[in-house]
Design an enzyme around this catalytic site. Structure first.
Site, PDB file in Angstrom:
ATOM      1  N   CYS A 145     -27.258  40.020  11.580  1.00  0.00           N
ATOM      2  CA  CYS A 145     -27.929  40.453  10.349  1.00  0.00           C
ATOM      3  C   CYS A 145     -27.006  41.156   9.356  1.00  0.00           C
ATOM      4  O   CYS A 145     -26.698  40.612   8.307  1.00  0.00           O
ATOM      5  CB  CYS A 145     -29.098  41.368  10.708  1.00  0.00           C
ATOM      6  SG  CYS A 145     -30.369  40.505  11.628  1.00  0.00           S
TER       7      CYS A 145
HETATM    8  N1  LIG Z   1     -30.898  38.441  16.223  1.00  0.00           N
HETATM    9  C1  LIG Z   1     -31.497  39.356  15.504  1.00  0.00           C
HETATM   10  O1  LIG Z   1     -31.472  40.523  15.850  1.00  0.00           O
HETATM   11  C2  LIG Z   1     -32.278  38.985  14.244  1.00  0.00           C
HETATM   12  C3  LIG Z   1     -33.123  39.954  13.673  1.00  0.00           C
HETATM   13  C4  LIG Z   1     -33.875  39.632  12.551  1.00  0.00           C
HETATM   14  C5  LIG Z   1     -33.743  38.368  11.976  1.00  0.00           C
HETATM   15  N2  LIG Z   1     -32.907  37.447  12.540  1.00  0.00           N
HETATM   16  C6  LIG Z   1     -32.852  36.131  11.896  1.00  0.00           C
HETATM   17  O2  LIG Z   1     -33.609  35.209  12.679  1.00  0.00           O
HETATM   18  C7  LIG Z   1     -33.019  33.908  12.613  1.00  0.00           C
HETATM   19  C8  LIG Z   1     -32.708  33.422  14.016  1.00  0.00           C
HETATM   20  O3  LIG Z   1     -31.757  34.293  14.597  1.00  0.00           O
HETATM   21  P1  LIG Z   1     -31.522  34.385  16.147  1.00  0.00           P
HETATM   22  O4  LIG Z   1     -30.708  35.615  16.365  1.00  0.00           O
HETATM   23  O5  LIG Z   1     -32.800  34.239  16.894  1.00  0.00           O
HETATM   24  O6  LIG Z   1     -30.632  33.071  16.374  1.00  0.00           O
HETATM   25  P2  LIG Z   1     -30.259  32.374  17.761  1.00  0.00           P
HETATM   26  O7  LIG Z   1     -29.005  31.633  17.530  1.00  0.00           O
HETATM   27  O8  LIG Z   1     -30.333  33.380  18.867  1.00  0.00           O
HETATM   28  O9  LIG Z   1     -31.448  31.343  17.998  1.00  0.00           O
HETATM   29  C9  LIG Z   1     -31.678  30.243  17.214  1.00  0.00           C
HETATM   30  C10 LIG Z   1     -32.181  29.125  18.095  1.00  0.00           C
HETATM   31  O10 LIG Z   1     -32.550  28.040  17.248  1.00  0.00           O
HETATM   32  C11 LIG Z   1     -32.187  26.847  17.906  1.00  0.00           C
HETATM   33  N3  LIG Z   1     -32.142  25.793  16.894  1.00  0.00           N
HETATM   34  C12 LIG Z   1     -31.198  25.545  15.968  1.00  0.00           C
HETATM   35  N4  LIG Z   1     -31.563  24.500  15.199  1.00  0.00           N
HETATM   36  C13 LIG Z   1     -32.752  24.088  15.649  1.00  0.00           C
HETATM   37  C14 LIG Z   1     -33.649  23.066  15.267  1.00  0.00           C
HETATM   38  N5  LIG Z   1     -33.384  22.268  14.250  1.00  0.00           N
HETATM   39  N6  LIG Z   1     -34.786  22.911  15.971  1.00  0.00           N
HETATM   40  C15 LIG Z   1     -35.078  23.728  17.005  1.00  0.00           C
HETATM   41  N7  LIG Z   1     -34.286  24.726  17.405  1.00  0.00           N
HETATM   42  C16 LIG Z   1     -33.137  24.902  16.738  1.00  0.00           C
HETATM   43  C17 LIG Z   1     -30.879  27.171  18.565  1.00  0.00           C
HETATM   44  O11 LIG Z   1     -30.600  26.251  19.606  1.00  0.00           O
HETATM   45  C18 LIG Z   1     -31.148  28.584  19.077  1.00  0.00           C
HETATM   46  O12 LIG Z   1     -31.702  28.578  20.385  1.00  0.00           O
HETATM   47  C19 LIG Z   1     -31.788  34.059  11.720  1.00  0.00           C
HETATM   48  O13 LIG Z   1     -32.147  33.745  10.424  1.00  0.00           O
HETATM   49  C20 LIG Z   1     -31.466  35.540  11.813  1.00  0.00           C
HETATM   50  O14 LIG Z   1     -30.781  36.007  10.673  1.00  0.00           O
HETATM   51  C21 LIG Z   1     -32.185  37.724  13.665  1.00  0.00           C
END
Ligand SMILES: NC(=O)c1ccc[n+]([C@@H]2O[C@H](COP(=O)([O-])OP(=O)(O)OC[C@H]3O[C@@H](n4cnc5c(N)ncnc54)[C@H](O)[C@@H]3O)[C@@H](O)[C@H]2O)c1
Length: 433
Positions: A270
């Site tokens: 983030c």
């Molecule tokens: N990690 C955090 O603490 C956090 C907090 C708030 C917001 N976010 C936001 O949330 C979003 C996701 O982050 P995250 O940390 O969960 O990412 P992550 O990489 O942990 O998870 C994303 C998942 O999406 C899957 N994926 C990718 N493309 C795909 C598709 N086309 N269809 C299905 N699955 C698909 C990946 O394989 C992965 O398992 C981002 O925008 C991030 O900025 C993250």
């Protein structure tokens, strides 16, 4: 194609796309609330693990995951066509940056295309991925309407940012208010109803752009304040003051002040990324987010500052960085998490290695790391290991570390987290002092 009204209640079937740090906890929260959940991910390995009840996210307990799987409330799949069968779709795919630090929306775009292919009348689509204001309406909506369905009439669309605080003992999905902004009143209402199944307080806002801006602003707020305190740490080092003592004293003010702490830089998915989403979008309006970009620059400079201070500390002890043995404690981007994405510790290791230092690391949460100059494995922490180092760097102050023991055994401890505060020993040097 079905033409029923959306069914957003505790009997709703919801699909979570992207079973990562955000998506998996969300899927489990909905399942625990009794909703039928379909988890979709492109990684077969993750899908298999979810269906076996094996969590790979620290905030999700495998026991709870097993329970919801065996009760038939959660099922994971790579088969995206199953999206057709649900009432609501929450998209939690990554939103990284390109190498030139521009927003990389390809995951959002490609997933919108998939959803568009299977979109059904009456479905609610919610984007949860962090992004710049305008993404839901300007990027997603036109792609979804390629289905032939009209947003606001045939299907509903909203943005609701994830606010998860990884590793937090106090805040979870239930007690963290959730902001929701739909493209119209009905979309906002449906999304509010959906999230109120798992969140105590849902905060509806007027449109997706406000919800998108809210999320980026929250992270920019942290980035700017962390940069400010990092700058103060630099100044305190020059002035011979302790930034930690200054922060403690300032924190006694009961109003108008919020404490932030210096550190080796920012990490995670983030704070290092989101400011660039806003800065980039702002340029479209002939506007430069100077504050935001300065803060990012300041925070990104911290690993260089840490590497330079280690060089100086060794120099004053008649030791060169080249060939020096340095142990990094904690490579996760913050305390008590296993996430190394954008971790400043990785940058510090790279910088130290480039200067010829012999770097090793210990992190109970991270067994190995992948670096451009070769992977590394976490070494066992022992008195002998600590004593054999020219410098021990505390980069993430995991609660399980026995800091007293570290200080007692090491020749030199450089503490970037204030973990050694309260211990008075000549071999300790703290960032910001
Ligand atoms: N990690 C955090 O603490 C956090 C907090 C708030 C917001 N976010 C936001 O949330 C979003 C996701 O982050 P995250 O940390 O969960 O990412 P992550 O990489 O942990 O998870 C994303 C998942 O999406 C899957 N994926 C990718 N493309 C795909 C598709 N086309 N269809 C299905 N699955 C698909 C990946 O394989 C992965 O398992 C981002 O925008 C991030 O900025 C993250």
């Amino acid at each position: 194609m079905r033409s029923r009204q959306p069914k957003i209640t505790d009997k709703t079937a919801v699909c979570i796309i992207g079973l990562g740090y955000v998506g998996l906890p969300l899927a489990v929260a909905f399942a625990k609330a009794g909703l039928k959940v379909l988890g979709v991910d492109v990684q077969q390995r993750r899908v298999t693990r979810v269906n076996k009840g094996q969590s790979y996210i620290a905030d999700v307990d495998s026991k709870v995951l097993t329970e919801v799987i065996s009760e038939g409330l959660l099922e994971a799949t790579t088969d995206q066509s199953k999206i057709k069968e649900v009432d609501a779709i929450c998209i939690c795919v990554p939103t990284p940056l390109t190498r030139t630090k521009d927003p990389e929306l390809s995951y959002v775009v490609s997933e919108s295309k998939v959803v568009s292919r299977y979109l059904q009348k009456g479905q609610l689509v919610v984007l949860e991925s962090t992004t710049y204001p305008g993404t839901t309406r300007q990027v997603m909506l036109p792609i979804l309407e390629r289905s032939g369905l009209r947003a606001g009439r045939d299907f509903y669309l909203a943005f609701s940012p994830e606010r998860v605080d990884p590793g937090s003992k106090n805040y979870n999905i239930r007690n963290t208010p959730k902001v929701v902004g739909g493209i119209d009143l009905k979309s906002t209402k449906l999304a509010t109803l959906l999230y109120s199944q798992i969140v105590d307080t849902v905060v509806p806002v007027s449109c997706p752009e406000v919800a998108e801006m809210t999320k980026v602003f929250e992270n920019v707020f942290r980035s700017v304040n962390i940069a400010l305190v990092n700058e103060l740490a630099h100044l305190c080092e020059k002035m011979g003051l302790s930034v930690w003592e200054v922060i403690d004293a300032a924190s006694t003010k009961p109003f108008g002040y919020v404490p932030f702490y210096p550190g080796p830089g920012v990490g995670g998915h983030c704070i290092p990324l989101d400011p660039y989403y806003l800065a980039n979008k702002a340029r479209e309006f002939d506007f430069h987010t100077r504050f935001i970009e300065l803060a990012a620059e300041m925070n990104e400079h911290m690993p260089y500052h840490i590497a330079f201070r280690i060089l100086e500390l060794l120099n004053t002890r008649g030791r060169s960085l080249h060939g020096a043995k340095i142990l990094v404690l904690g490579v996760a981007y913050k305390k008590d998490v296993e996430d190394t994405r954008e971790s400043p510790a990785l940058k510090i290791i790279q910088l130290l290695r480039e200067k010829g230092a012999e770097v090793s690391y210990n992190d109970p949460y991270v067994s190995q790391i992948y670096m451009p100059a070769g992977g590394m494995k976490s070494v066992k922490l022992s008195r002998e290991c600590l004593a054999s180092m020219d410098c021990v760097l505390i980069a993430a102050d995991h609660s399980c570390y026995d800091i007293g023991e570290v200080v007692a055994s090491a020749k030199l401890v450089f503490d970037t987290r204030g973990a050694t505060r309260g211990i008075n020993q000549a071999n300790i040097v703290r960032l910001g002092e």
